[in-house]
Design a protein around this motif. Structure first.
Motif, PDB file in Angstrom:
ATOM      1  N   PHE A  24      -1.363  -5.976   6.150  1.00 27.27           N
ATOM      2  CA  PHE A  24      -1.646  -4.686   5.534  1.00 27.27           C
ATOM      3  C   PHE A  24      -1.496  -4.762   4.015  1.00 27.27           C
ATOM      4  O   PHE A  24      -0.812  -5.632   3.487  1.00 27.27           O
ATOM      5  N   ASP A  25      -2.141  -3.836   3.340  1.00 28.60           N
ATOM      6  CA  ASP A  25      -2.048  -3.721   1.887  1.00 28.60           C
ATOM      7  C   ASP A  25      -0.831  -2.839   1.583  1.00 28.60           C
ATOM      8  O   ASP A  25      -0.849  -1.645   1.901  1.00 28.60           O
ATOM      9  N   PRO A  26       0.232  -3.407   0.989  1.00 26.35           N
ATOM     10  CA  PRO A  26       1.439  -2.623   0.734  1.00 26.35           C
ATOM     11  C   PRO A  26       1.175  -1.353  -0.091  1.00 26.35           C
ATOM     12  O   PRO A  26       1.742  -0.302   0.200  1.00 26.35           O
ATOM     13  N   GLN A  27       0.319  -1.455  -1.085  1.00 26.36           N
ATOM     14  CA  GLN A  27       0.033  -0.290  -1.921  1.00 26.36           C
ATOM     15  C   GLN A  27      -0.650   0.814  -1.106  1.00 26.36           C
ATOM     16  O   GLN A  27      -0.336   1.994  -1.256  1.00 26.36           O
ATOM     17  N   LYS A  28      -1.553   0.438  -0.213  1.00 25.51           N
ATOM     18  CA  LYS A  28      -2.229   1.417   0.640  1.00 25.51           C
ATOM     19  C   LYS A  28      -1.211   2.114   1.542  1.00 25.51           C
ATOM     20  O   LYS A  28      -1.255   3.339   1.718  1.00 25.51           O
ATOM     21  N   LEU A  29      -0.297   1.343   2.128  1.00 27.43           N
ATOM     22  CA  LEU A  29       0.731   1.936   2.977  1.00 27.43           C
ATOM     23  C   LEU A  29       1.590   2.907   2.177  1.00 27.43           C
ATOM     24  O   LEU A  29       1.870   4.024   2.633  1.00 27.43           O
ATOM     25  N   GLN A  30       1.988   2.517   0.982  1.00 29.29           N
ATOM     26  CA  GLN A  30       2.789   3.400   0.136  1.00 29.29           C
ATOM     27  C   GLN A  30       2.037   4.688  -0.196  1.00 29.29           C
ATOM     28  O   GLN A  30       2.613   5.774  -0.167  1.00 29.29           O
TER      29      GLN A  30
END
Length: 121
Positions: free
Chosen positions: A107-113
């Motif tokens: 997953f893209d950490p920034q997208k999750l955040q």
């Protein structure tokens, strides 16, 4: 402080999710190593968001979602799937059961955040 339940059987992936959320510096985390453990924690821990994997021993993520969505005590909690299952049918099934978001591993950490902030702020 808002609380996020992470239901993920992989210690490594659970650690990655936790570190991604910890960067936001404003949420407490409740950990479950299986869907069964998550179900045991729900009555004891108030949570504002659930993040689950699909493939877990005992009770899988789809069964967890179904339980949450069919229980009046939990049905309004936002729920994200983070899974290796990347097929269109997997995505459709997860969203049809009631997941609010579906992210594919890695997953893209920034997208999750961004998604966490969108649902909890």
């Amino acid at each position: 402080m808002k609380r996020i339940l992470i239901a993920e059987d992989s210690n490594t992936m659970r650690s990655m999710l936790i570190s991604t959320i910890d960067e936001l510096e404003k949420y407490a985390i409740v950990e479950a190593a299986s869907g069964f453990e998550a179900l045991r924690l729900l009555p004891r821990e108030h949570v504002d968001l659930i993040i689950t994997d699909i493939n877990m021993p005992d009770i899988n993520g789809l069964e967890l979602i179904s339980y949450v969505r069919n229980n009046p005590n939990y049905q309004n909690i936002p729920l994200f799937i983070v899974s290796t299952e990347s097929g269109e049918k997997d995505l459709e099934k997860g969203l049809a059961l009631g997941a609010n978001e579906y992210l594919v591993k890695p997953f893209d950490p920034q997208k999750l955040q961004e998604l966490i902030t969108k649902y909890l702020d």
